[in-house]
Design a protein around this motif. Structure first.
Motif, PDB file in Angstrom:
ATOM      1  N   ASP A  50       0.823  -1.212   0.000  1.00 16.94           N
ATOM      2  CA  ASP A  50       0.000   0.000   0.000  1.00 16.94           C
ATOM      3  C   ASP A  50       0.854   1.258   0.000  1.00 16.94           C
ATOM      4  O   ASP A  50       0.314   2.366  -0.039  1.00 16.94           O
ATOM      5  N   VAL A  51       2.165   1.098   0.047  1.00 15.24           N
ATOM      6  CA  VAL A  51       3.075   2.235  -0.031  1.00 15.24           C
ATOM      7  C   VAL A  51       3.393   2.470  -1.501  1.00 15.24           C
ATOM      8  O   VAL A  51       3.961   1.595  -2.160  1.00 15.24           O
ATOM      9  N   PRO A  52       3.025   3.626  -2.064  1.00 19.39           N
ATOM     10  CA  PRO A  52       3.240   3.862  -3.498  1.00 19.39           C
ATOM     11  C   PRO A  52       4.675   3.608  -3.941  1.00 19.39           C
ATOM     12  O   PRO A  52       5.628   4.089  -3.339  1.00 19.39           O
ATOM     13  N   GLY A  53       4.812   2.802  -5.010  1.00 23.67           N
ATOM     14  CA  GLY A  53       6.119   2.524  -5.582  1.00 23.67           C
ATOM     15  C   GLY A  53       6.895   1.422  -4.910  1.00 23.67           C
ATOM     16  O   GLY A  53       7.955   1.029  -5.398  1.00 23.67           O
ATOM     17  N   LEU A  54       6.397   0.875  -3.798  1.00 24.19           N
ATOM     18  CA  LEU A  54       7.144  -0.129  -3.037  1.00 24.19           C
ATOM     19  C   LEU A  54       6.539  -1.511  -3.240  1.00 24.19           C
ATOM     20  O   LEU A  54       5.355  -1.726  -2.994  1.00 24.19           O
ATOM     21  N   ASN A  55       7.368  -2.434  -3.691  1.00 25.40           N
ATOM     22  CA  ASN A  55       6.994  -3.834  -3.849  1.00 25.40           C
ATOM     23  C   ASN A  55       7.869  -4.717  -2.988  1.00 25.40           C
ATOM     24  O   ASN A  55       8.982  -4.335  -2.611  1.00 25.40           O
ATOM     25  N   VAL A  56       7.366  -5.904  -2.711  1.00 24.61           N
ATOM     26  CA  VAL A  56       8.164  -6.931  -2.048  1.00 24.61           C
ATOM     27  C   VAL A  56       8.254  -8.120  -2.995  1.00 24.61           C
ATOM     28  O   VAL A  56       7.244  -8.580  -3.516  1.00 24.61           O
ATOM     29  N   SER A  57       9.471  -8.592  -3.239  1.00 29.22           N
ATOM     30  CA  SER A  57       9.684  -9.775  -4.076  1.00 29.22           C
ATOM     31  C   SER A  57      10.072 -10.943  -3.196  1.00 29.22           C
ATOM     32  O   SER A  57      10.883 -10.798  -2.274  1.00 29.22           O
ATOM     33  N   ARG A  58       9.504 -12.102  -3.488  1.00 26.86           N
ATOM     34  CA  ARG A  58       9.830 -13.312  -2.734  1.00 26.86           C
ATOM     35  C   ARG A  58       9.836 -14.495  -3.685  1.00 26.86           C
ATOM     36  O   ARG A  58       8.884 -14.688  -4.441  1.00 26.86           O
ATOM     37  N   ALA A 111      13.238  -9.434  -1.123  1.00 26.38           N
ATOM     38  CA  ALA A 111      13.813  -8.114  -1.373  1.00 26.38           C
ATOM     39  C   ALA A 111      12.721  -7.055  -1.403  1.00 26.38           C
ATOM     40  O   ALA A 111      11.578  -7.325  -1.790  1.00 26.38           O
ATOM     41  N   LEU A 112      13.084  -5.857  -0.966  1.00 26.29           N
ATOM     42  CA  LEU A 112      12.220  -4.695  -1.126  1.00 26.29           C
ATOM     43  C   LEU A 112      12.663  -3.955  -2.383  1.00 26.29           C
ATOM     44  O   LEU A 112      13.860  -3.749  -2.596  1.00 26.29           O
ATOM     45  N   ALA A 113      11.711  -3.559  -3.221  1.00 25.17           N
ATOM     46  CA  ALA A 113      12.032  -2.872  -4.472  1.00 25.17           C
ATOM     47  C   ALA A 113      11.242  -1.572  -4.542  1.00 25.17           C
ATOM     48  O   ALA A 113      10.014  -1.573  -4.378  1.00 25.17           O
ATOM     49  N   LEU A 114      11.931  -0.473  -4.773  1.00 20.79           N
ATOM     50  CA  LEU A 114      11.313   0.846  -4.784  1.00 20.79           C
ATOM     51  C   LEU A 114      11.539   1.515  -6.136  1.00 20.79           C
ATOM     52  O   LEU A 114      12.679   1.653  -6.591  1.00 20.79           O
ATOM     53  N   LYS A 115      10.454   1.935  -6.781  1.00 18.64           N
ATOM     54  CA  LYS A 115      10.559   2.637  -8.049  1.00 18.64           C
ATOM     55  C   LYS A 115      11.203   4.001  -7.814  1.00 18.64           C
ATOM     56  O   LYS A 115      10.786   4.760  -6.939  1.00 18.64           O
ATOM     57  N   LEU A 116      12.251   4.306  -8.591  1.00 17.80           N
ATOM     58  CA  LEU A 116      12.968   5.565  -8.413  1.00 17.80           C
ATOM     59  C   LEU A 116      12.238   6.720  -9.096  1.00 17.80           C
ATOM     60  O   LEU A 116      11.642   6.563 -10.148  1.00 17.80           O
ATOM     61  N   ASP A 117      12.325   7.881  -8.473  1.00 16.91           N
ATOM     62  CA  ASP A 117      11.764   9.122  -9.008  1.00 16.91           C
ATOM     63  C   ASP A 117      12.933   9.960  -9.514  1.00 16.91           C
ATOM     64  O   ASP A 117      13.630  10.608  -8.731  1.00 16.91           O
ATOM     65  N   MET A 118      13.166   9.949 -10.833  1.00 11.09           N
ATOM     66  CA  MET A 118      14.331  10.642 -11.365  1.00 11.09           C
ATOM     67  C   MET A 118      14.196  12.159 -11.245  1.00 11.09           C
ATOM     68  O   MET A 118      15.190  12.877 -11.159  1.00 11.09           O
ATOM     69  N   GLY A 119      12.960  12.666 -11.224  1.00 20.36           N
ATOM     70  CA  GLY A 119      12.770  14.091 -10.985  1.00 20.36           C
ATOM     71  C   GLY A 119      13.256  14.480  -9.600  1.00 20.36           C
ATOM     72  O   GLY A 119      13.891  15.531  -9.415  1.00 20.36           O
ATOM     73  N   LEU A 120      12.993  13.618  -8.625  1.00 17.97           N
ATOM     74  CA  LEU A 120      13.457  13.862  -7.265  1.00 17.97           C
ATOM     75  C   LEU A 120      14.975  13.767  -7.181  1.00 17.97           C
ATOM     76  O   LEU A 120      15.615  14.544  -6.453  1.00 17.97           O
ATOM     77  N   ILE A 121      15.561  12.850  -7.935  1.00 13.72           N
ATOM     78  CA  ILE A 121      17.025  12.732  -7.979  1.00 13.72           C
ATOM     79  C   ILE A 121      17.637  14.037  -8.472  1.00 13.72           C
ATOM     80  O   ILE A 121      18.608  14.555  -7.893  1.00 13.72           O
ATOM     81  N   ARG A 122      17.094  14.605  -9.549  1.00 17.05           N
ATOM     82  CA  ARG A 122      17.624  15.859 -10.093  1.00 17.05           C
ATOM     83  C   ARG A 122      17.436  17.011  -9.110  1.00 17.05           C
ATOM     84  O   ARG A 122      18.331  17.858  -8.951  1.00 17.05           O
ATOM     85  N   GLU A 123      16.295  17.038  -8.450  1.00 16.12           N
ATOM     86  CA  GLU A 123      16.029  18.092  -7.477  1.00 16.12           C
ATOM     87  C   GLU A 123      17.008  18.026  -6.316  1.00 16.12           C
ATOM     88  O   GLU A 123      17.591  19.044  -5.909  1.00 16.12           O
ATOM     89  N   LEU A 124      17.221  16.840  -5.767  1.00 19.57           N
ATOM     90  CA  LEU A 124      18.125  16.675  -4.634  1.00 19.57           C
ATOM     91  C   LEU A 124      19.570  16.938  -5.031  1.00 19.57           C
ATOM     92  O   LEU A 124      20.349  17.477  -4.248  1.00 19.57           O
ATOM     93  N   SER A 125      19.927  16.548  -6.261  1.00 18.64           N
ATOM     94  CA  SER A 125      21.291  16.786  -6.726  1.00 18.64           C
ATOM     95  C   SER A 125      21.587  18.272  -6.776  1.00 18.64           C
ATOM     96  O   SER A 125      22.670  18.725  -6.388  1.00 18.64           O
TER      97      SER A 125
END
Length: 297
Positions: A18-26, A90-104
């Motif tokens: 239920d956390v947006p962008g977060l999956n669990v793989s097993r 494993a926990l897998a989180l979809k990356l937000d490249m816009g956020l990466i650019r903003e933080l950089s």
């Protein structure tokens, strides 16, 4: 490390939370090396081990490792350590490249530090990222806190990844004029038009690079030439069309840009190890969650 007990109610294969962008793989068993399409993603391995190819380089990510895929990457991957008693988790989180650019821009990240730039990289996870991912996963059981804490944790996690030694690709992607950002732009064009003939000279020109420089940096980052990259995209999409949308072999071949079903069948069998008709007969899987990447870790 996050408590494994927290994920024991997760079934096999990727499972959305239920956390947006977060999956669990097993996975309860080891798997064969097989084609997969990764979108920009971060993975934290809690148990077991997996491998993925970047060109001819095999990237290992065992328990406790942080894995970053910074661009859309058609590749091959397999679970190498898993059992019913101790599955790969494993926990897998979809990356937000816009956020990466903003933080950089805010942090002034140095694109020149860290390891060589590659589409996929792995390293032992540090305590900061483990702690942040643990707090993000805990929001599964705290839905009232999700709207407030999710944006803050996403910023924190992306910041730690940007600063990580194996986050070089993320740092270079954040620089508008870097070779990596130009290759990422070209990859976006290929993905959006993969069924069209690929004119490498035109694509190189569109991102302001010579053909030789474009080939060099494209292969250094993805492990493939532009034409190889396009071919893998086409074949992975064709498999999806046959299995999820029940298209015939010839229809899938034409949909992804092949003019010859015979050539399509030959290249498909070479990549997947089976003729396409075998996959066309597999029952369609259940629809995936709307934010699930085709290649969750």
């Amino acid at each position: 490390m996050l408590a494994y007990a927290d994920t024991r109610n997760i079934g096999d294969e990727p499972s959305a939370t239920d956390v947006p962008g977060l999956n669990v793989s097993r996975q309860r068993r080891a798997t064969e090396l097989s084609p997969v399409l990764y979108e920009p993603i971060f993975c934290l391995v809690l148990q077991g081990a997996k491998q993925a190819l970047q060109g001819r380089r095999m990237v290992d990510f065992p328990k406790g490792h942080s894995v970053i895929v910074g661009i859309d990457l058609p590749t091959d991957a397999r679970v190498v350590e898993a059992s019913p008693e101790r599955p790969y988790v494993a926990l897998a989180l979809k990356l937000d490249m816009g956020l990466i650019r903003e933080l950089s821009a805010e942090a002034g990240a140095d694109e020149g530090t860290g390891r060589e730039v590659a589409a996929i990289s792995a390293a032992e996870a540090d305590e900061a990222i483990i702690d942040a991912m643990g707090r993000l996963f805990a929001l599964v059981e705290k839905p009232t806190a999700l709207p407030v804490l999710h944006p803050l944790l996403m910023r924190e996690i992306h910041y730690w990844l940007l600063c990580a030694d194996h986050g070089s690709l993320l740092r270079t992607l954040a620089q508008a004029d870097s070779h990596a950002s130009r290759i990422a732009d070209a990859i976006g064009t290929i993905r959006n038009n993969f069924e069209q003939p690929l004119l490498v000279a035109d694509l190189a020109s569109s991102v302001g690079m010579s053909v030789s420089a474009f080939h060099f940096h494209f292969k250094a980052i993805t492990g493939a030439t532009p034409l190889q990259y396009q071919k893998r995209l086409r074949l992975i999409e064709a498999k999806r069309l046959m299995q999820a949308e029940r298209q015939s072999v010839s229809s899938a071949a034409f949909s992804v840009g092949y003019e010859s079903p015979t050539q399509f069948s030959r290249e498909y069998a070479r990549m997947f190890g089976l003729p396409p008709v075998r996959h066309a007969r597999v029952p369609a899987p259940a629809p995936a969650p709307e934010y699930e990447s085709p290649g969750w870790m």
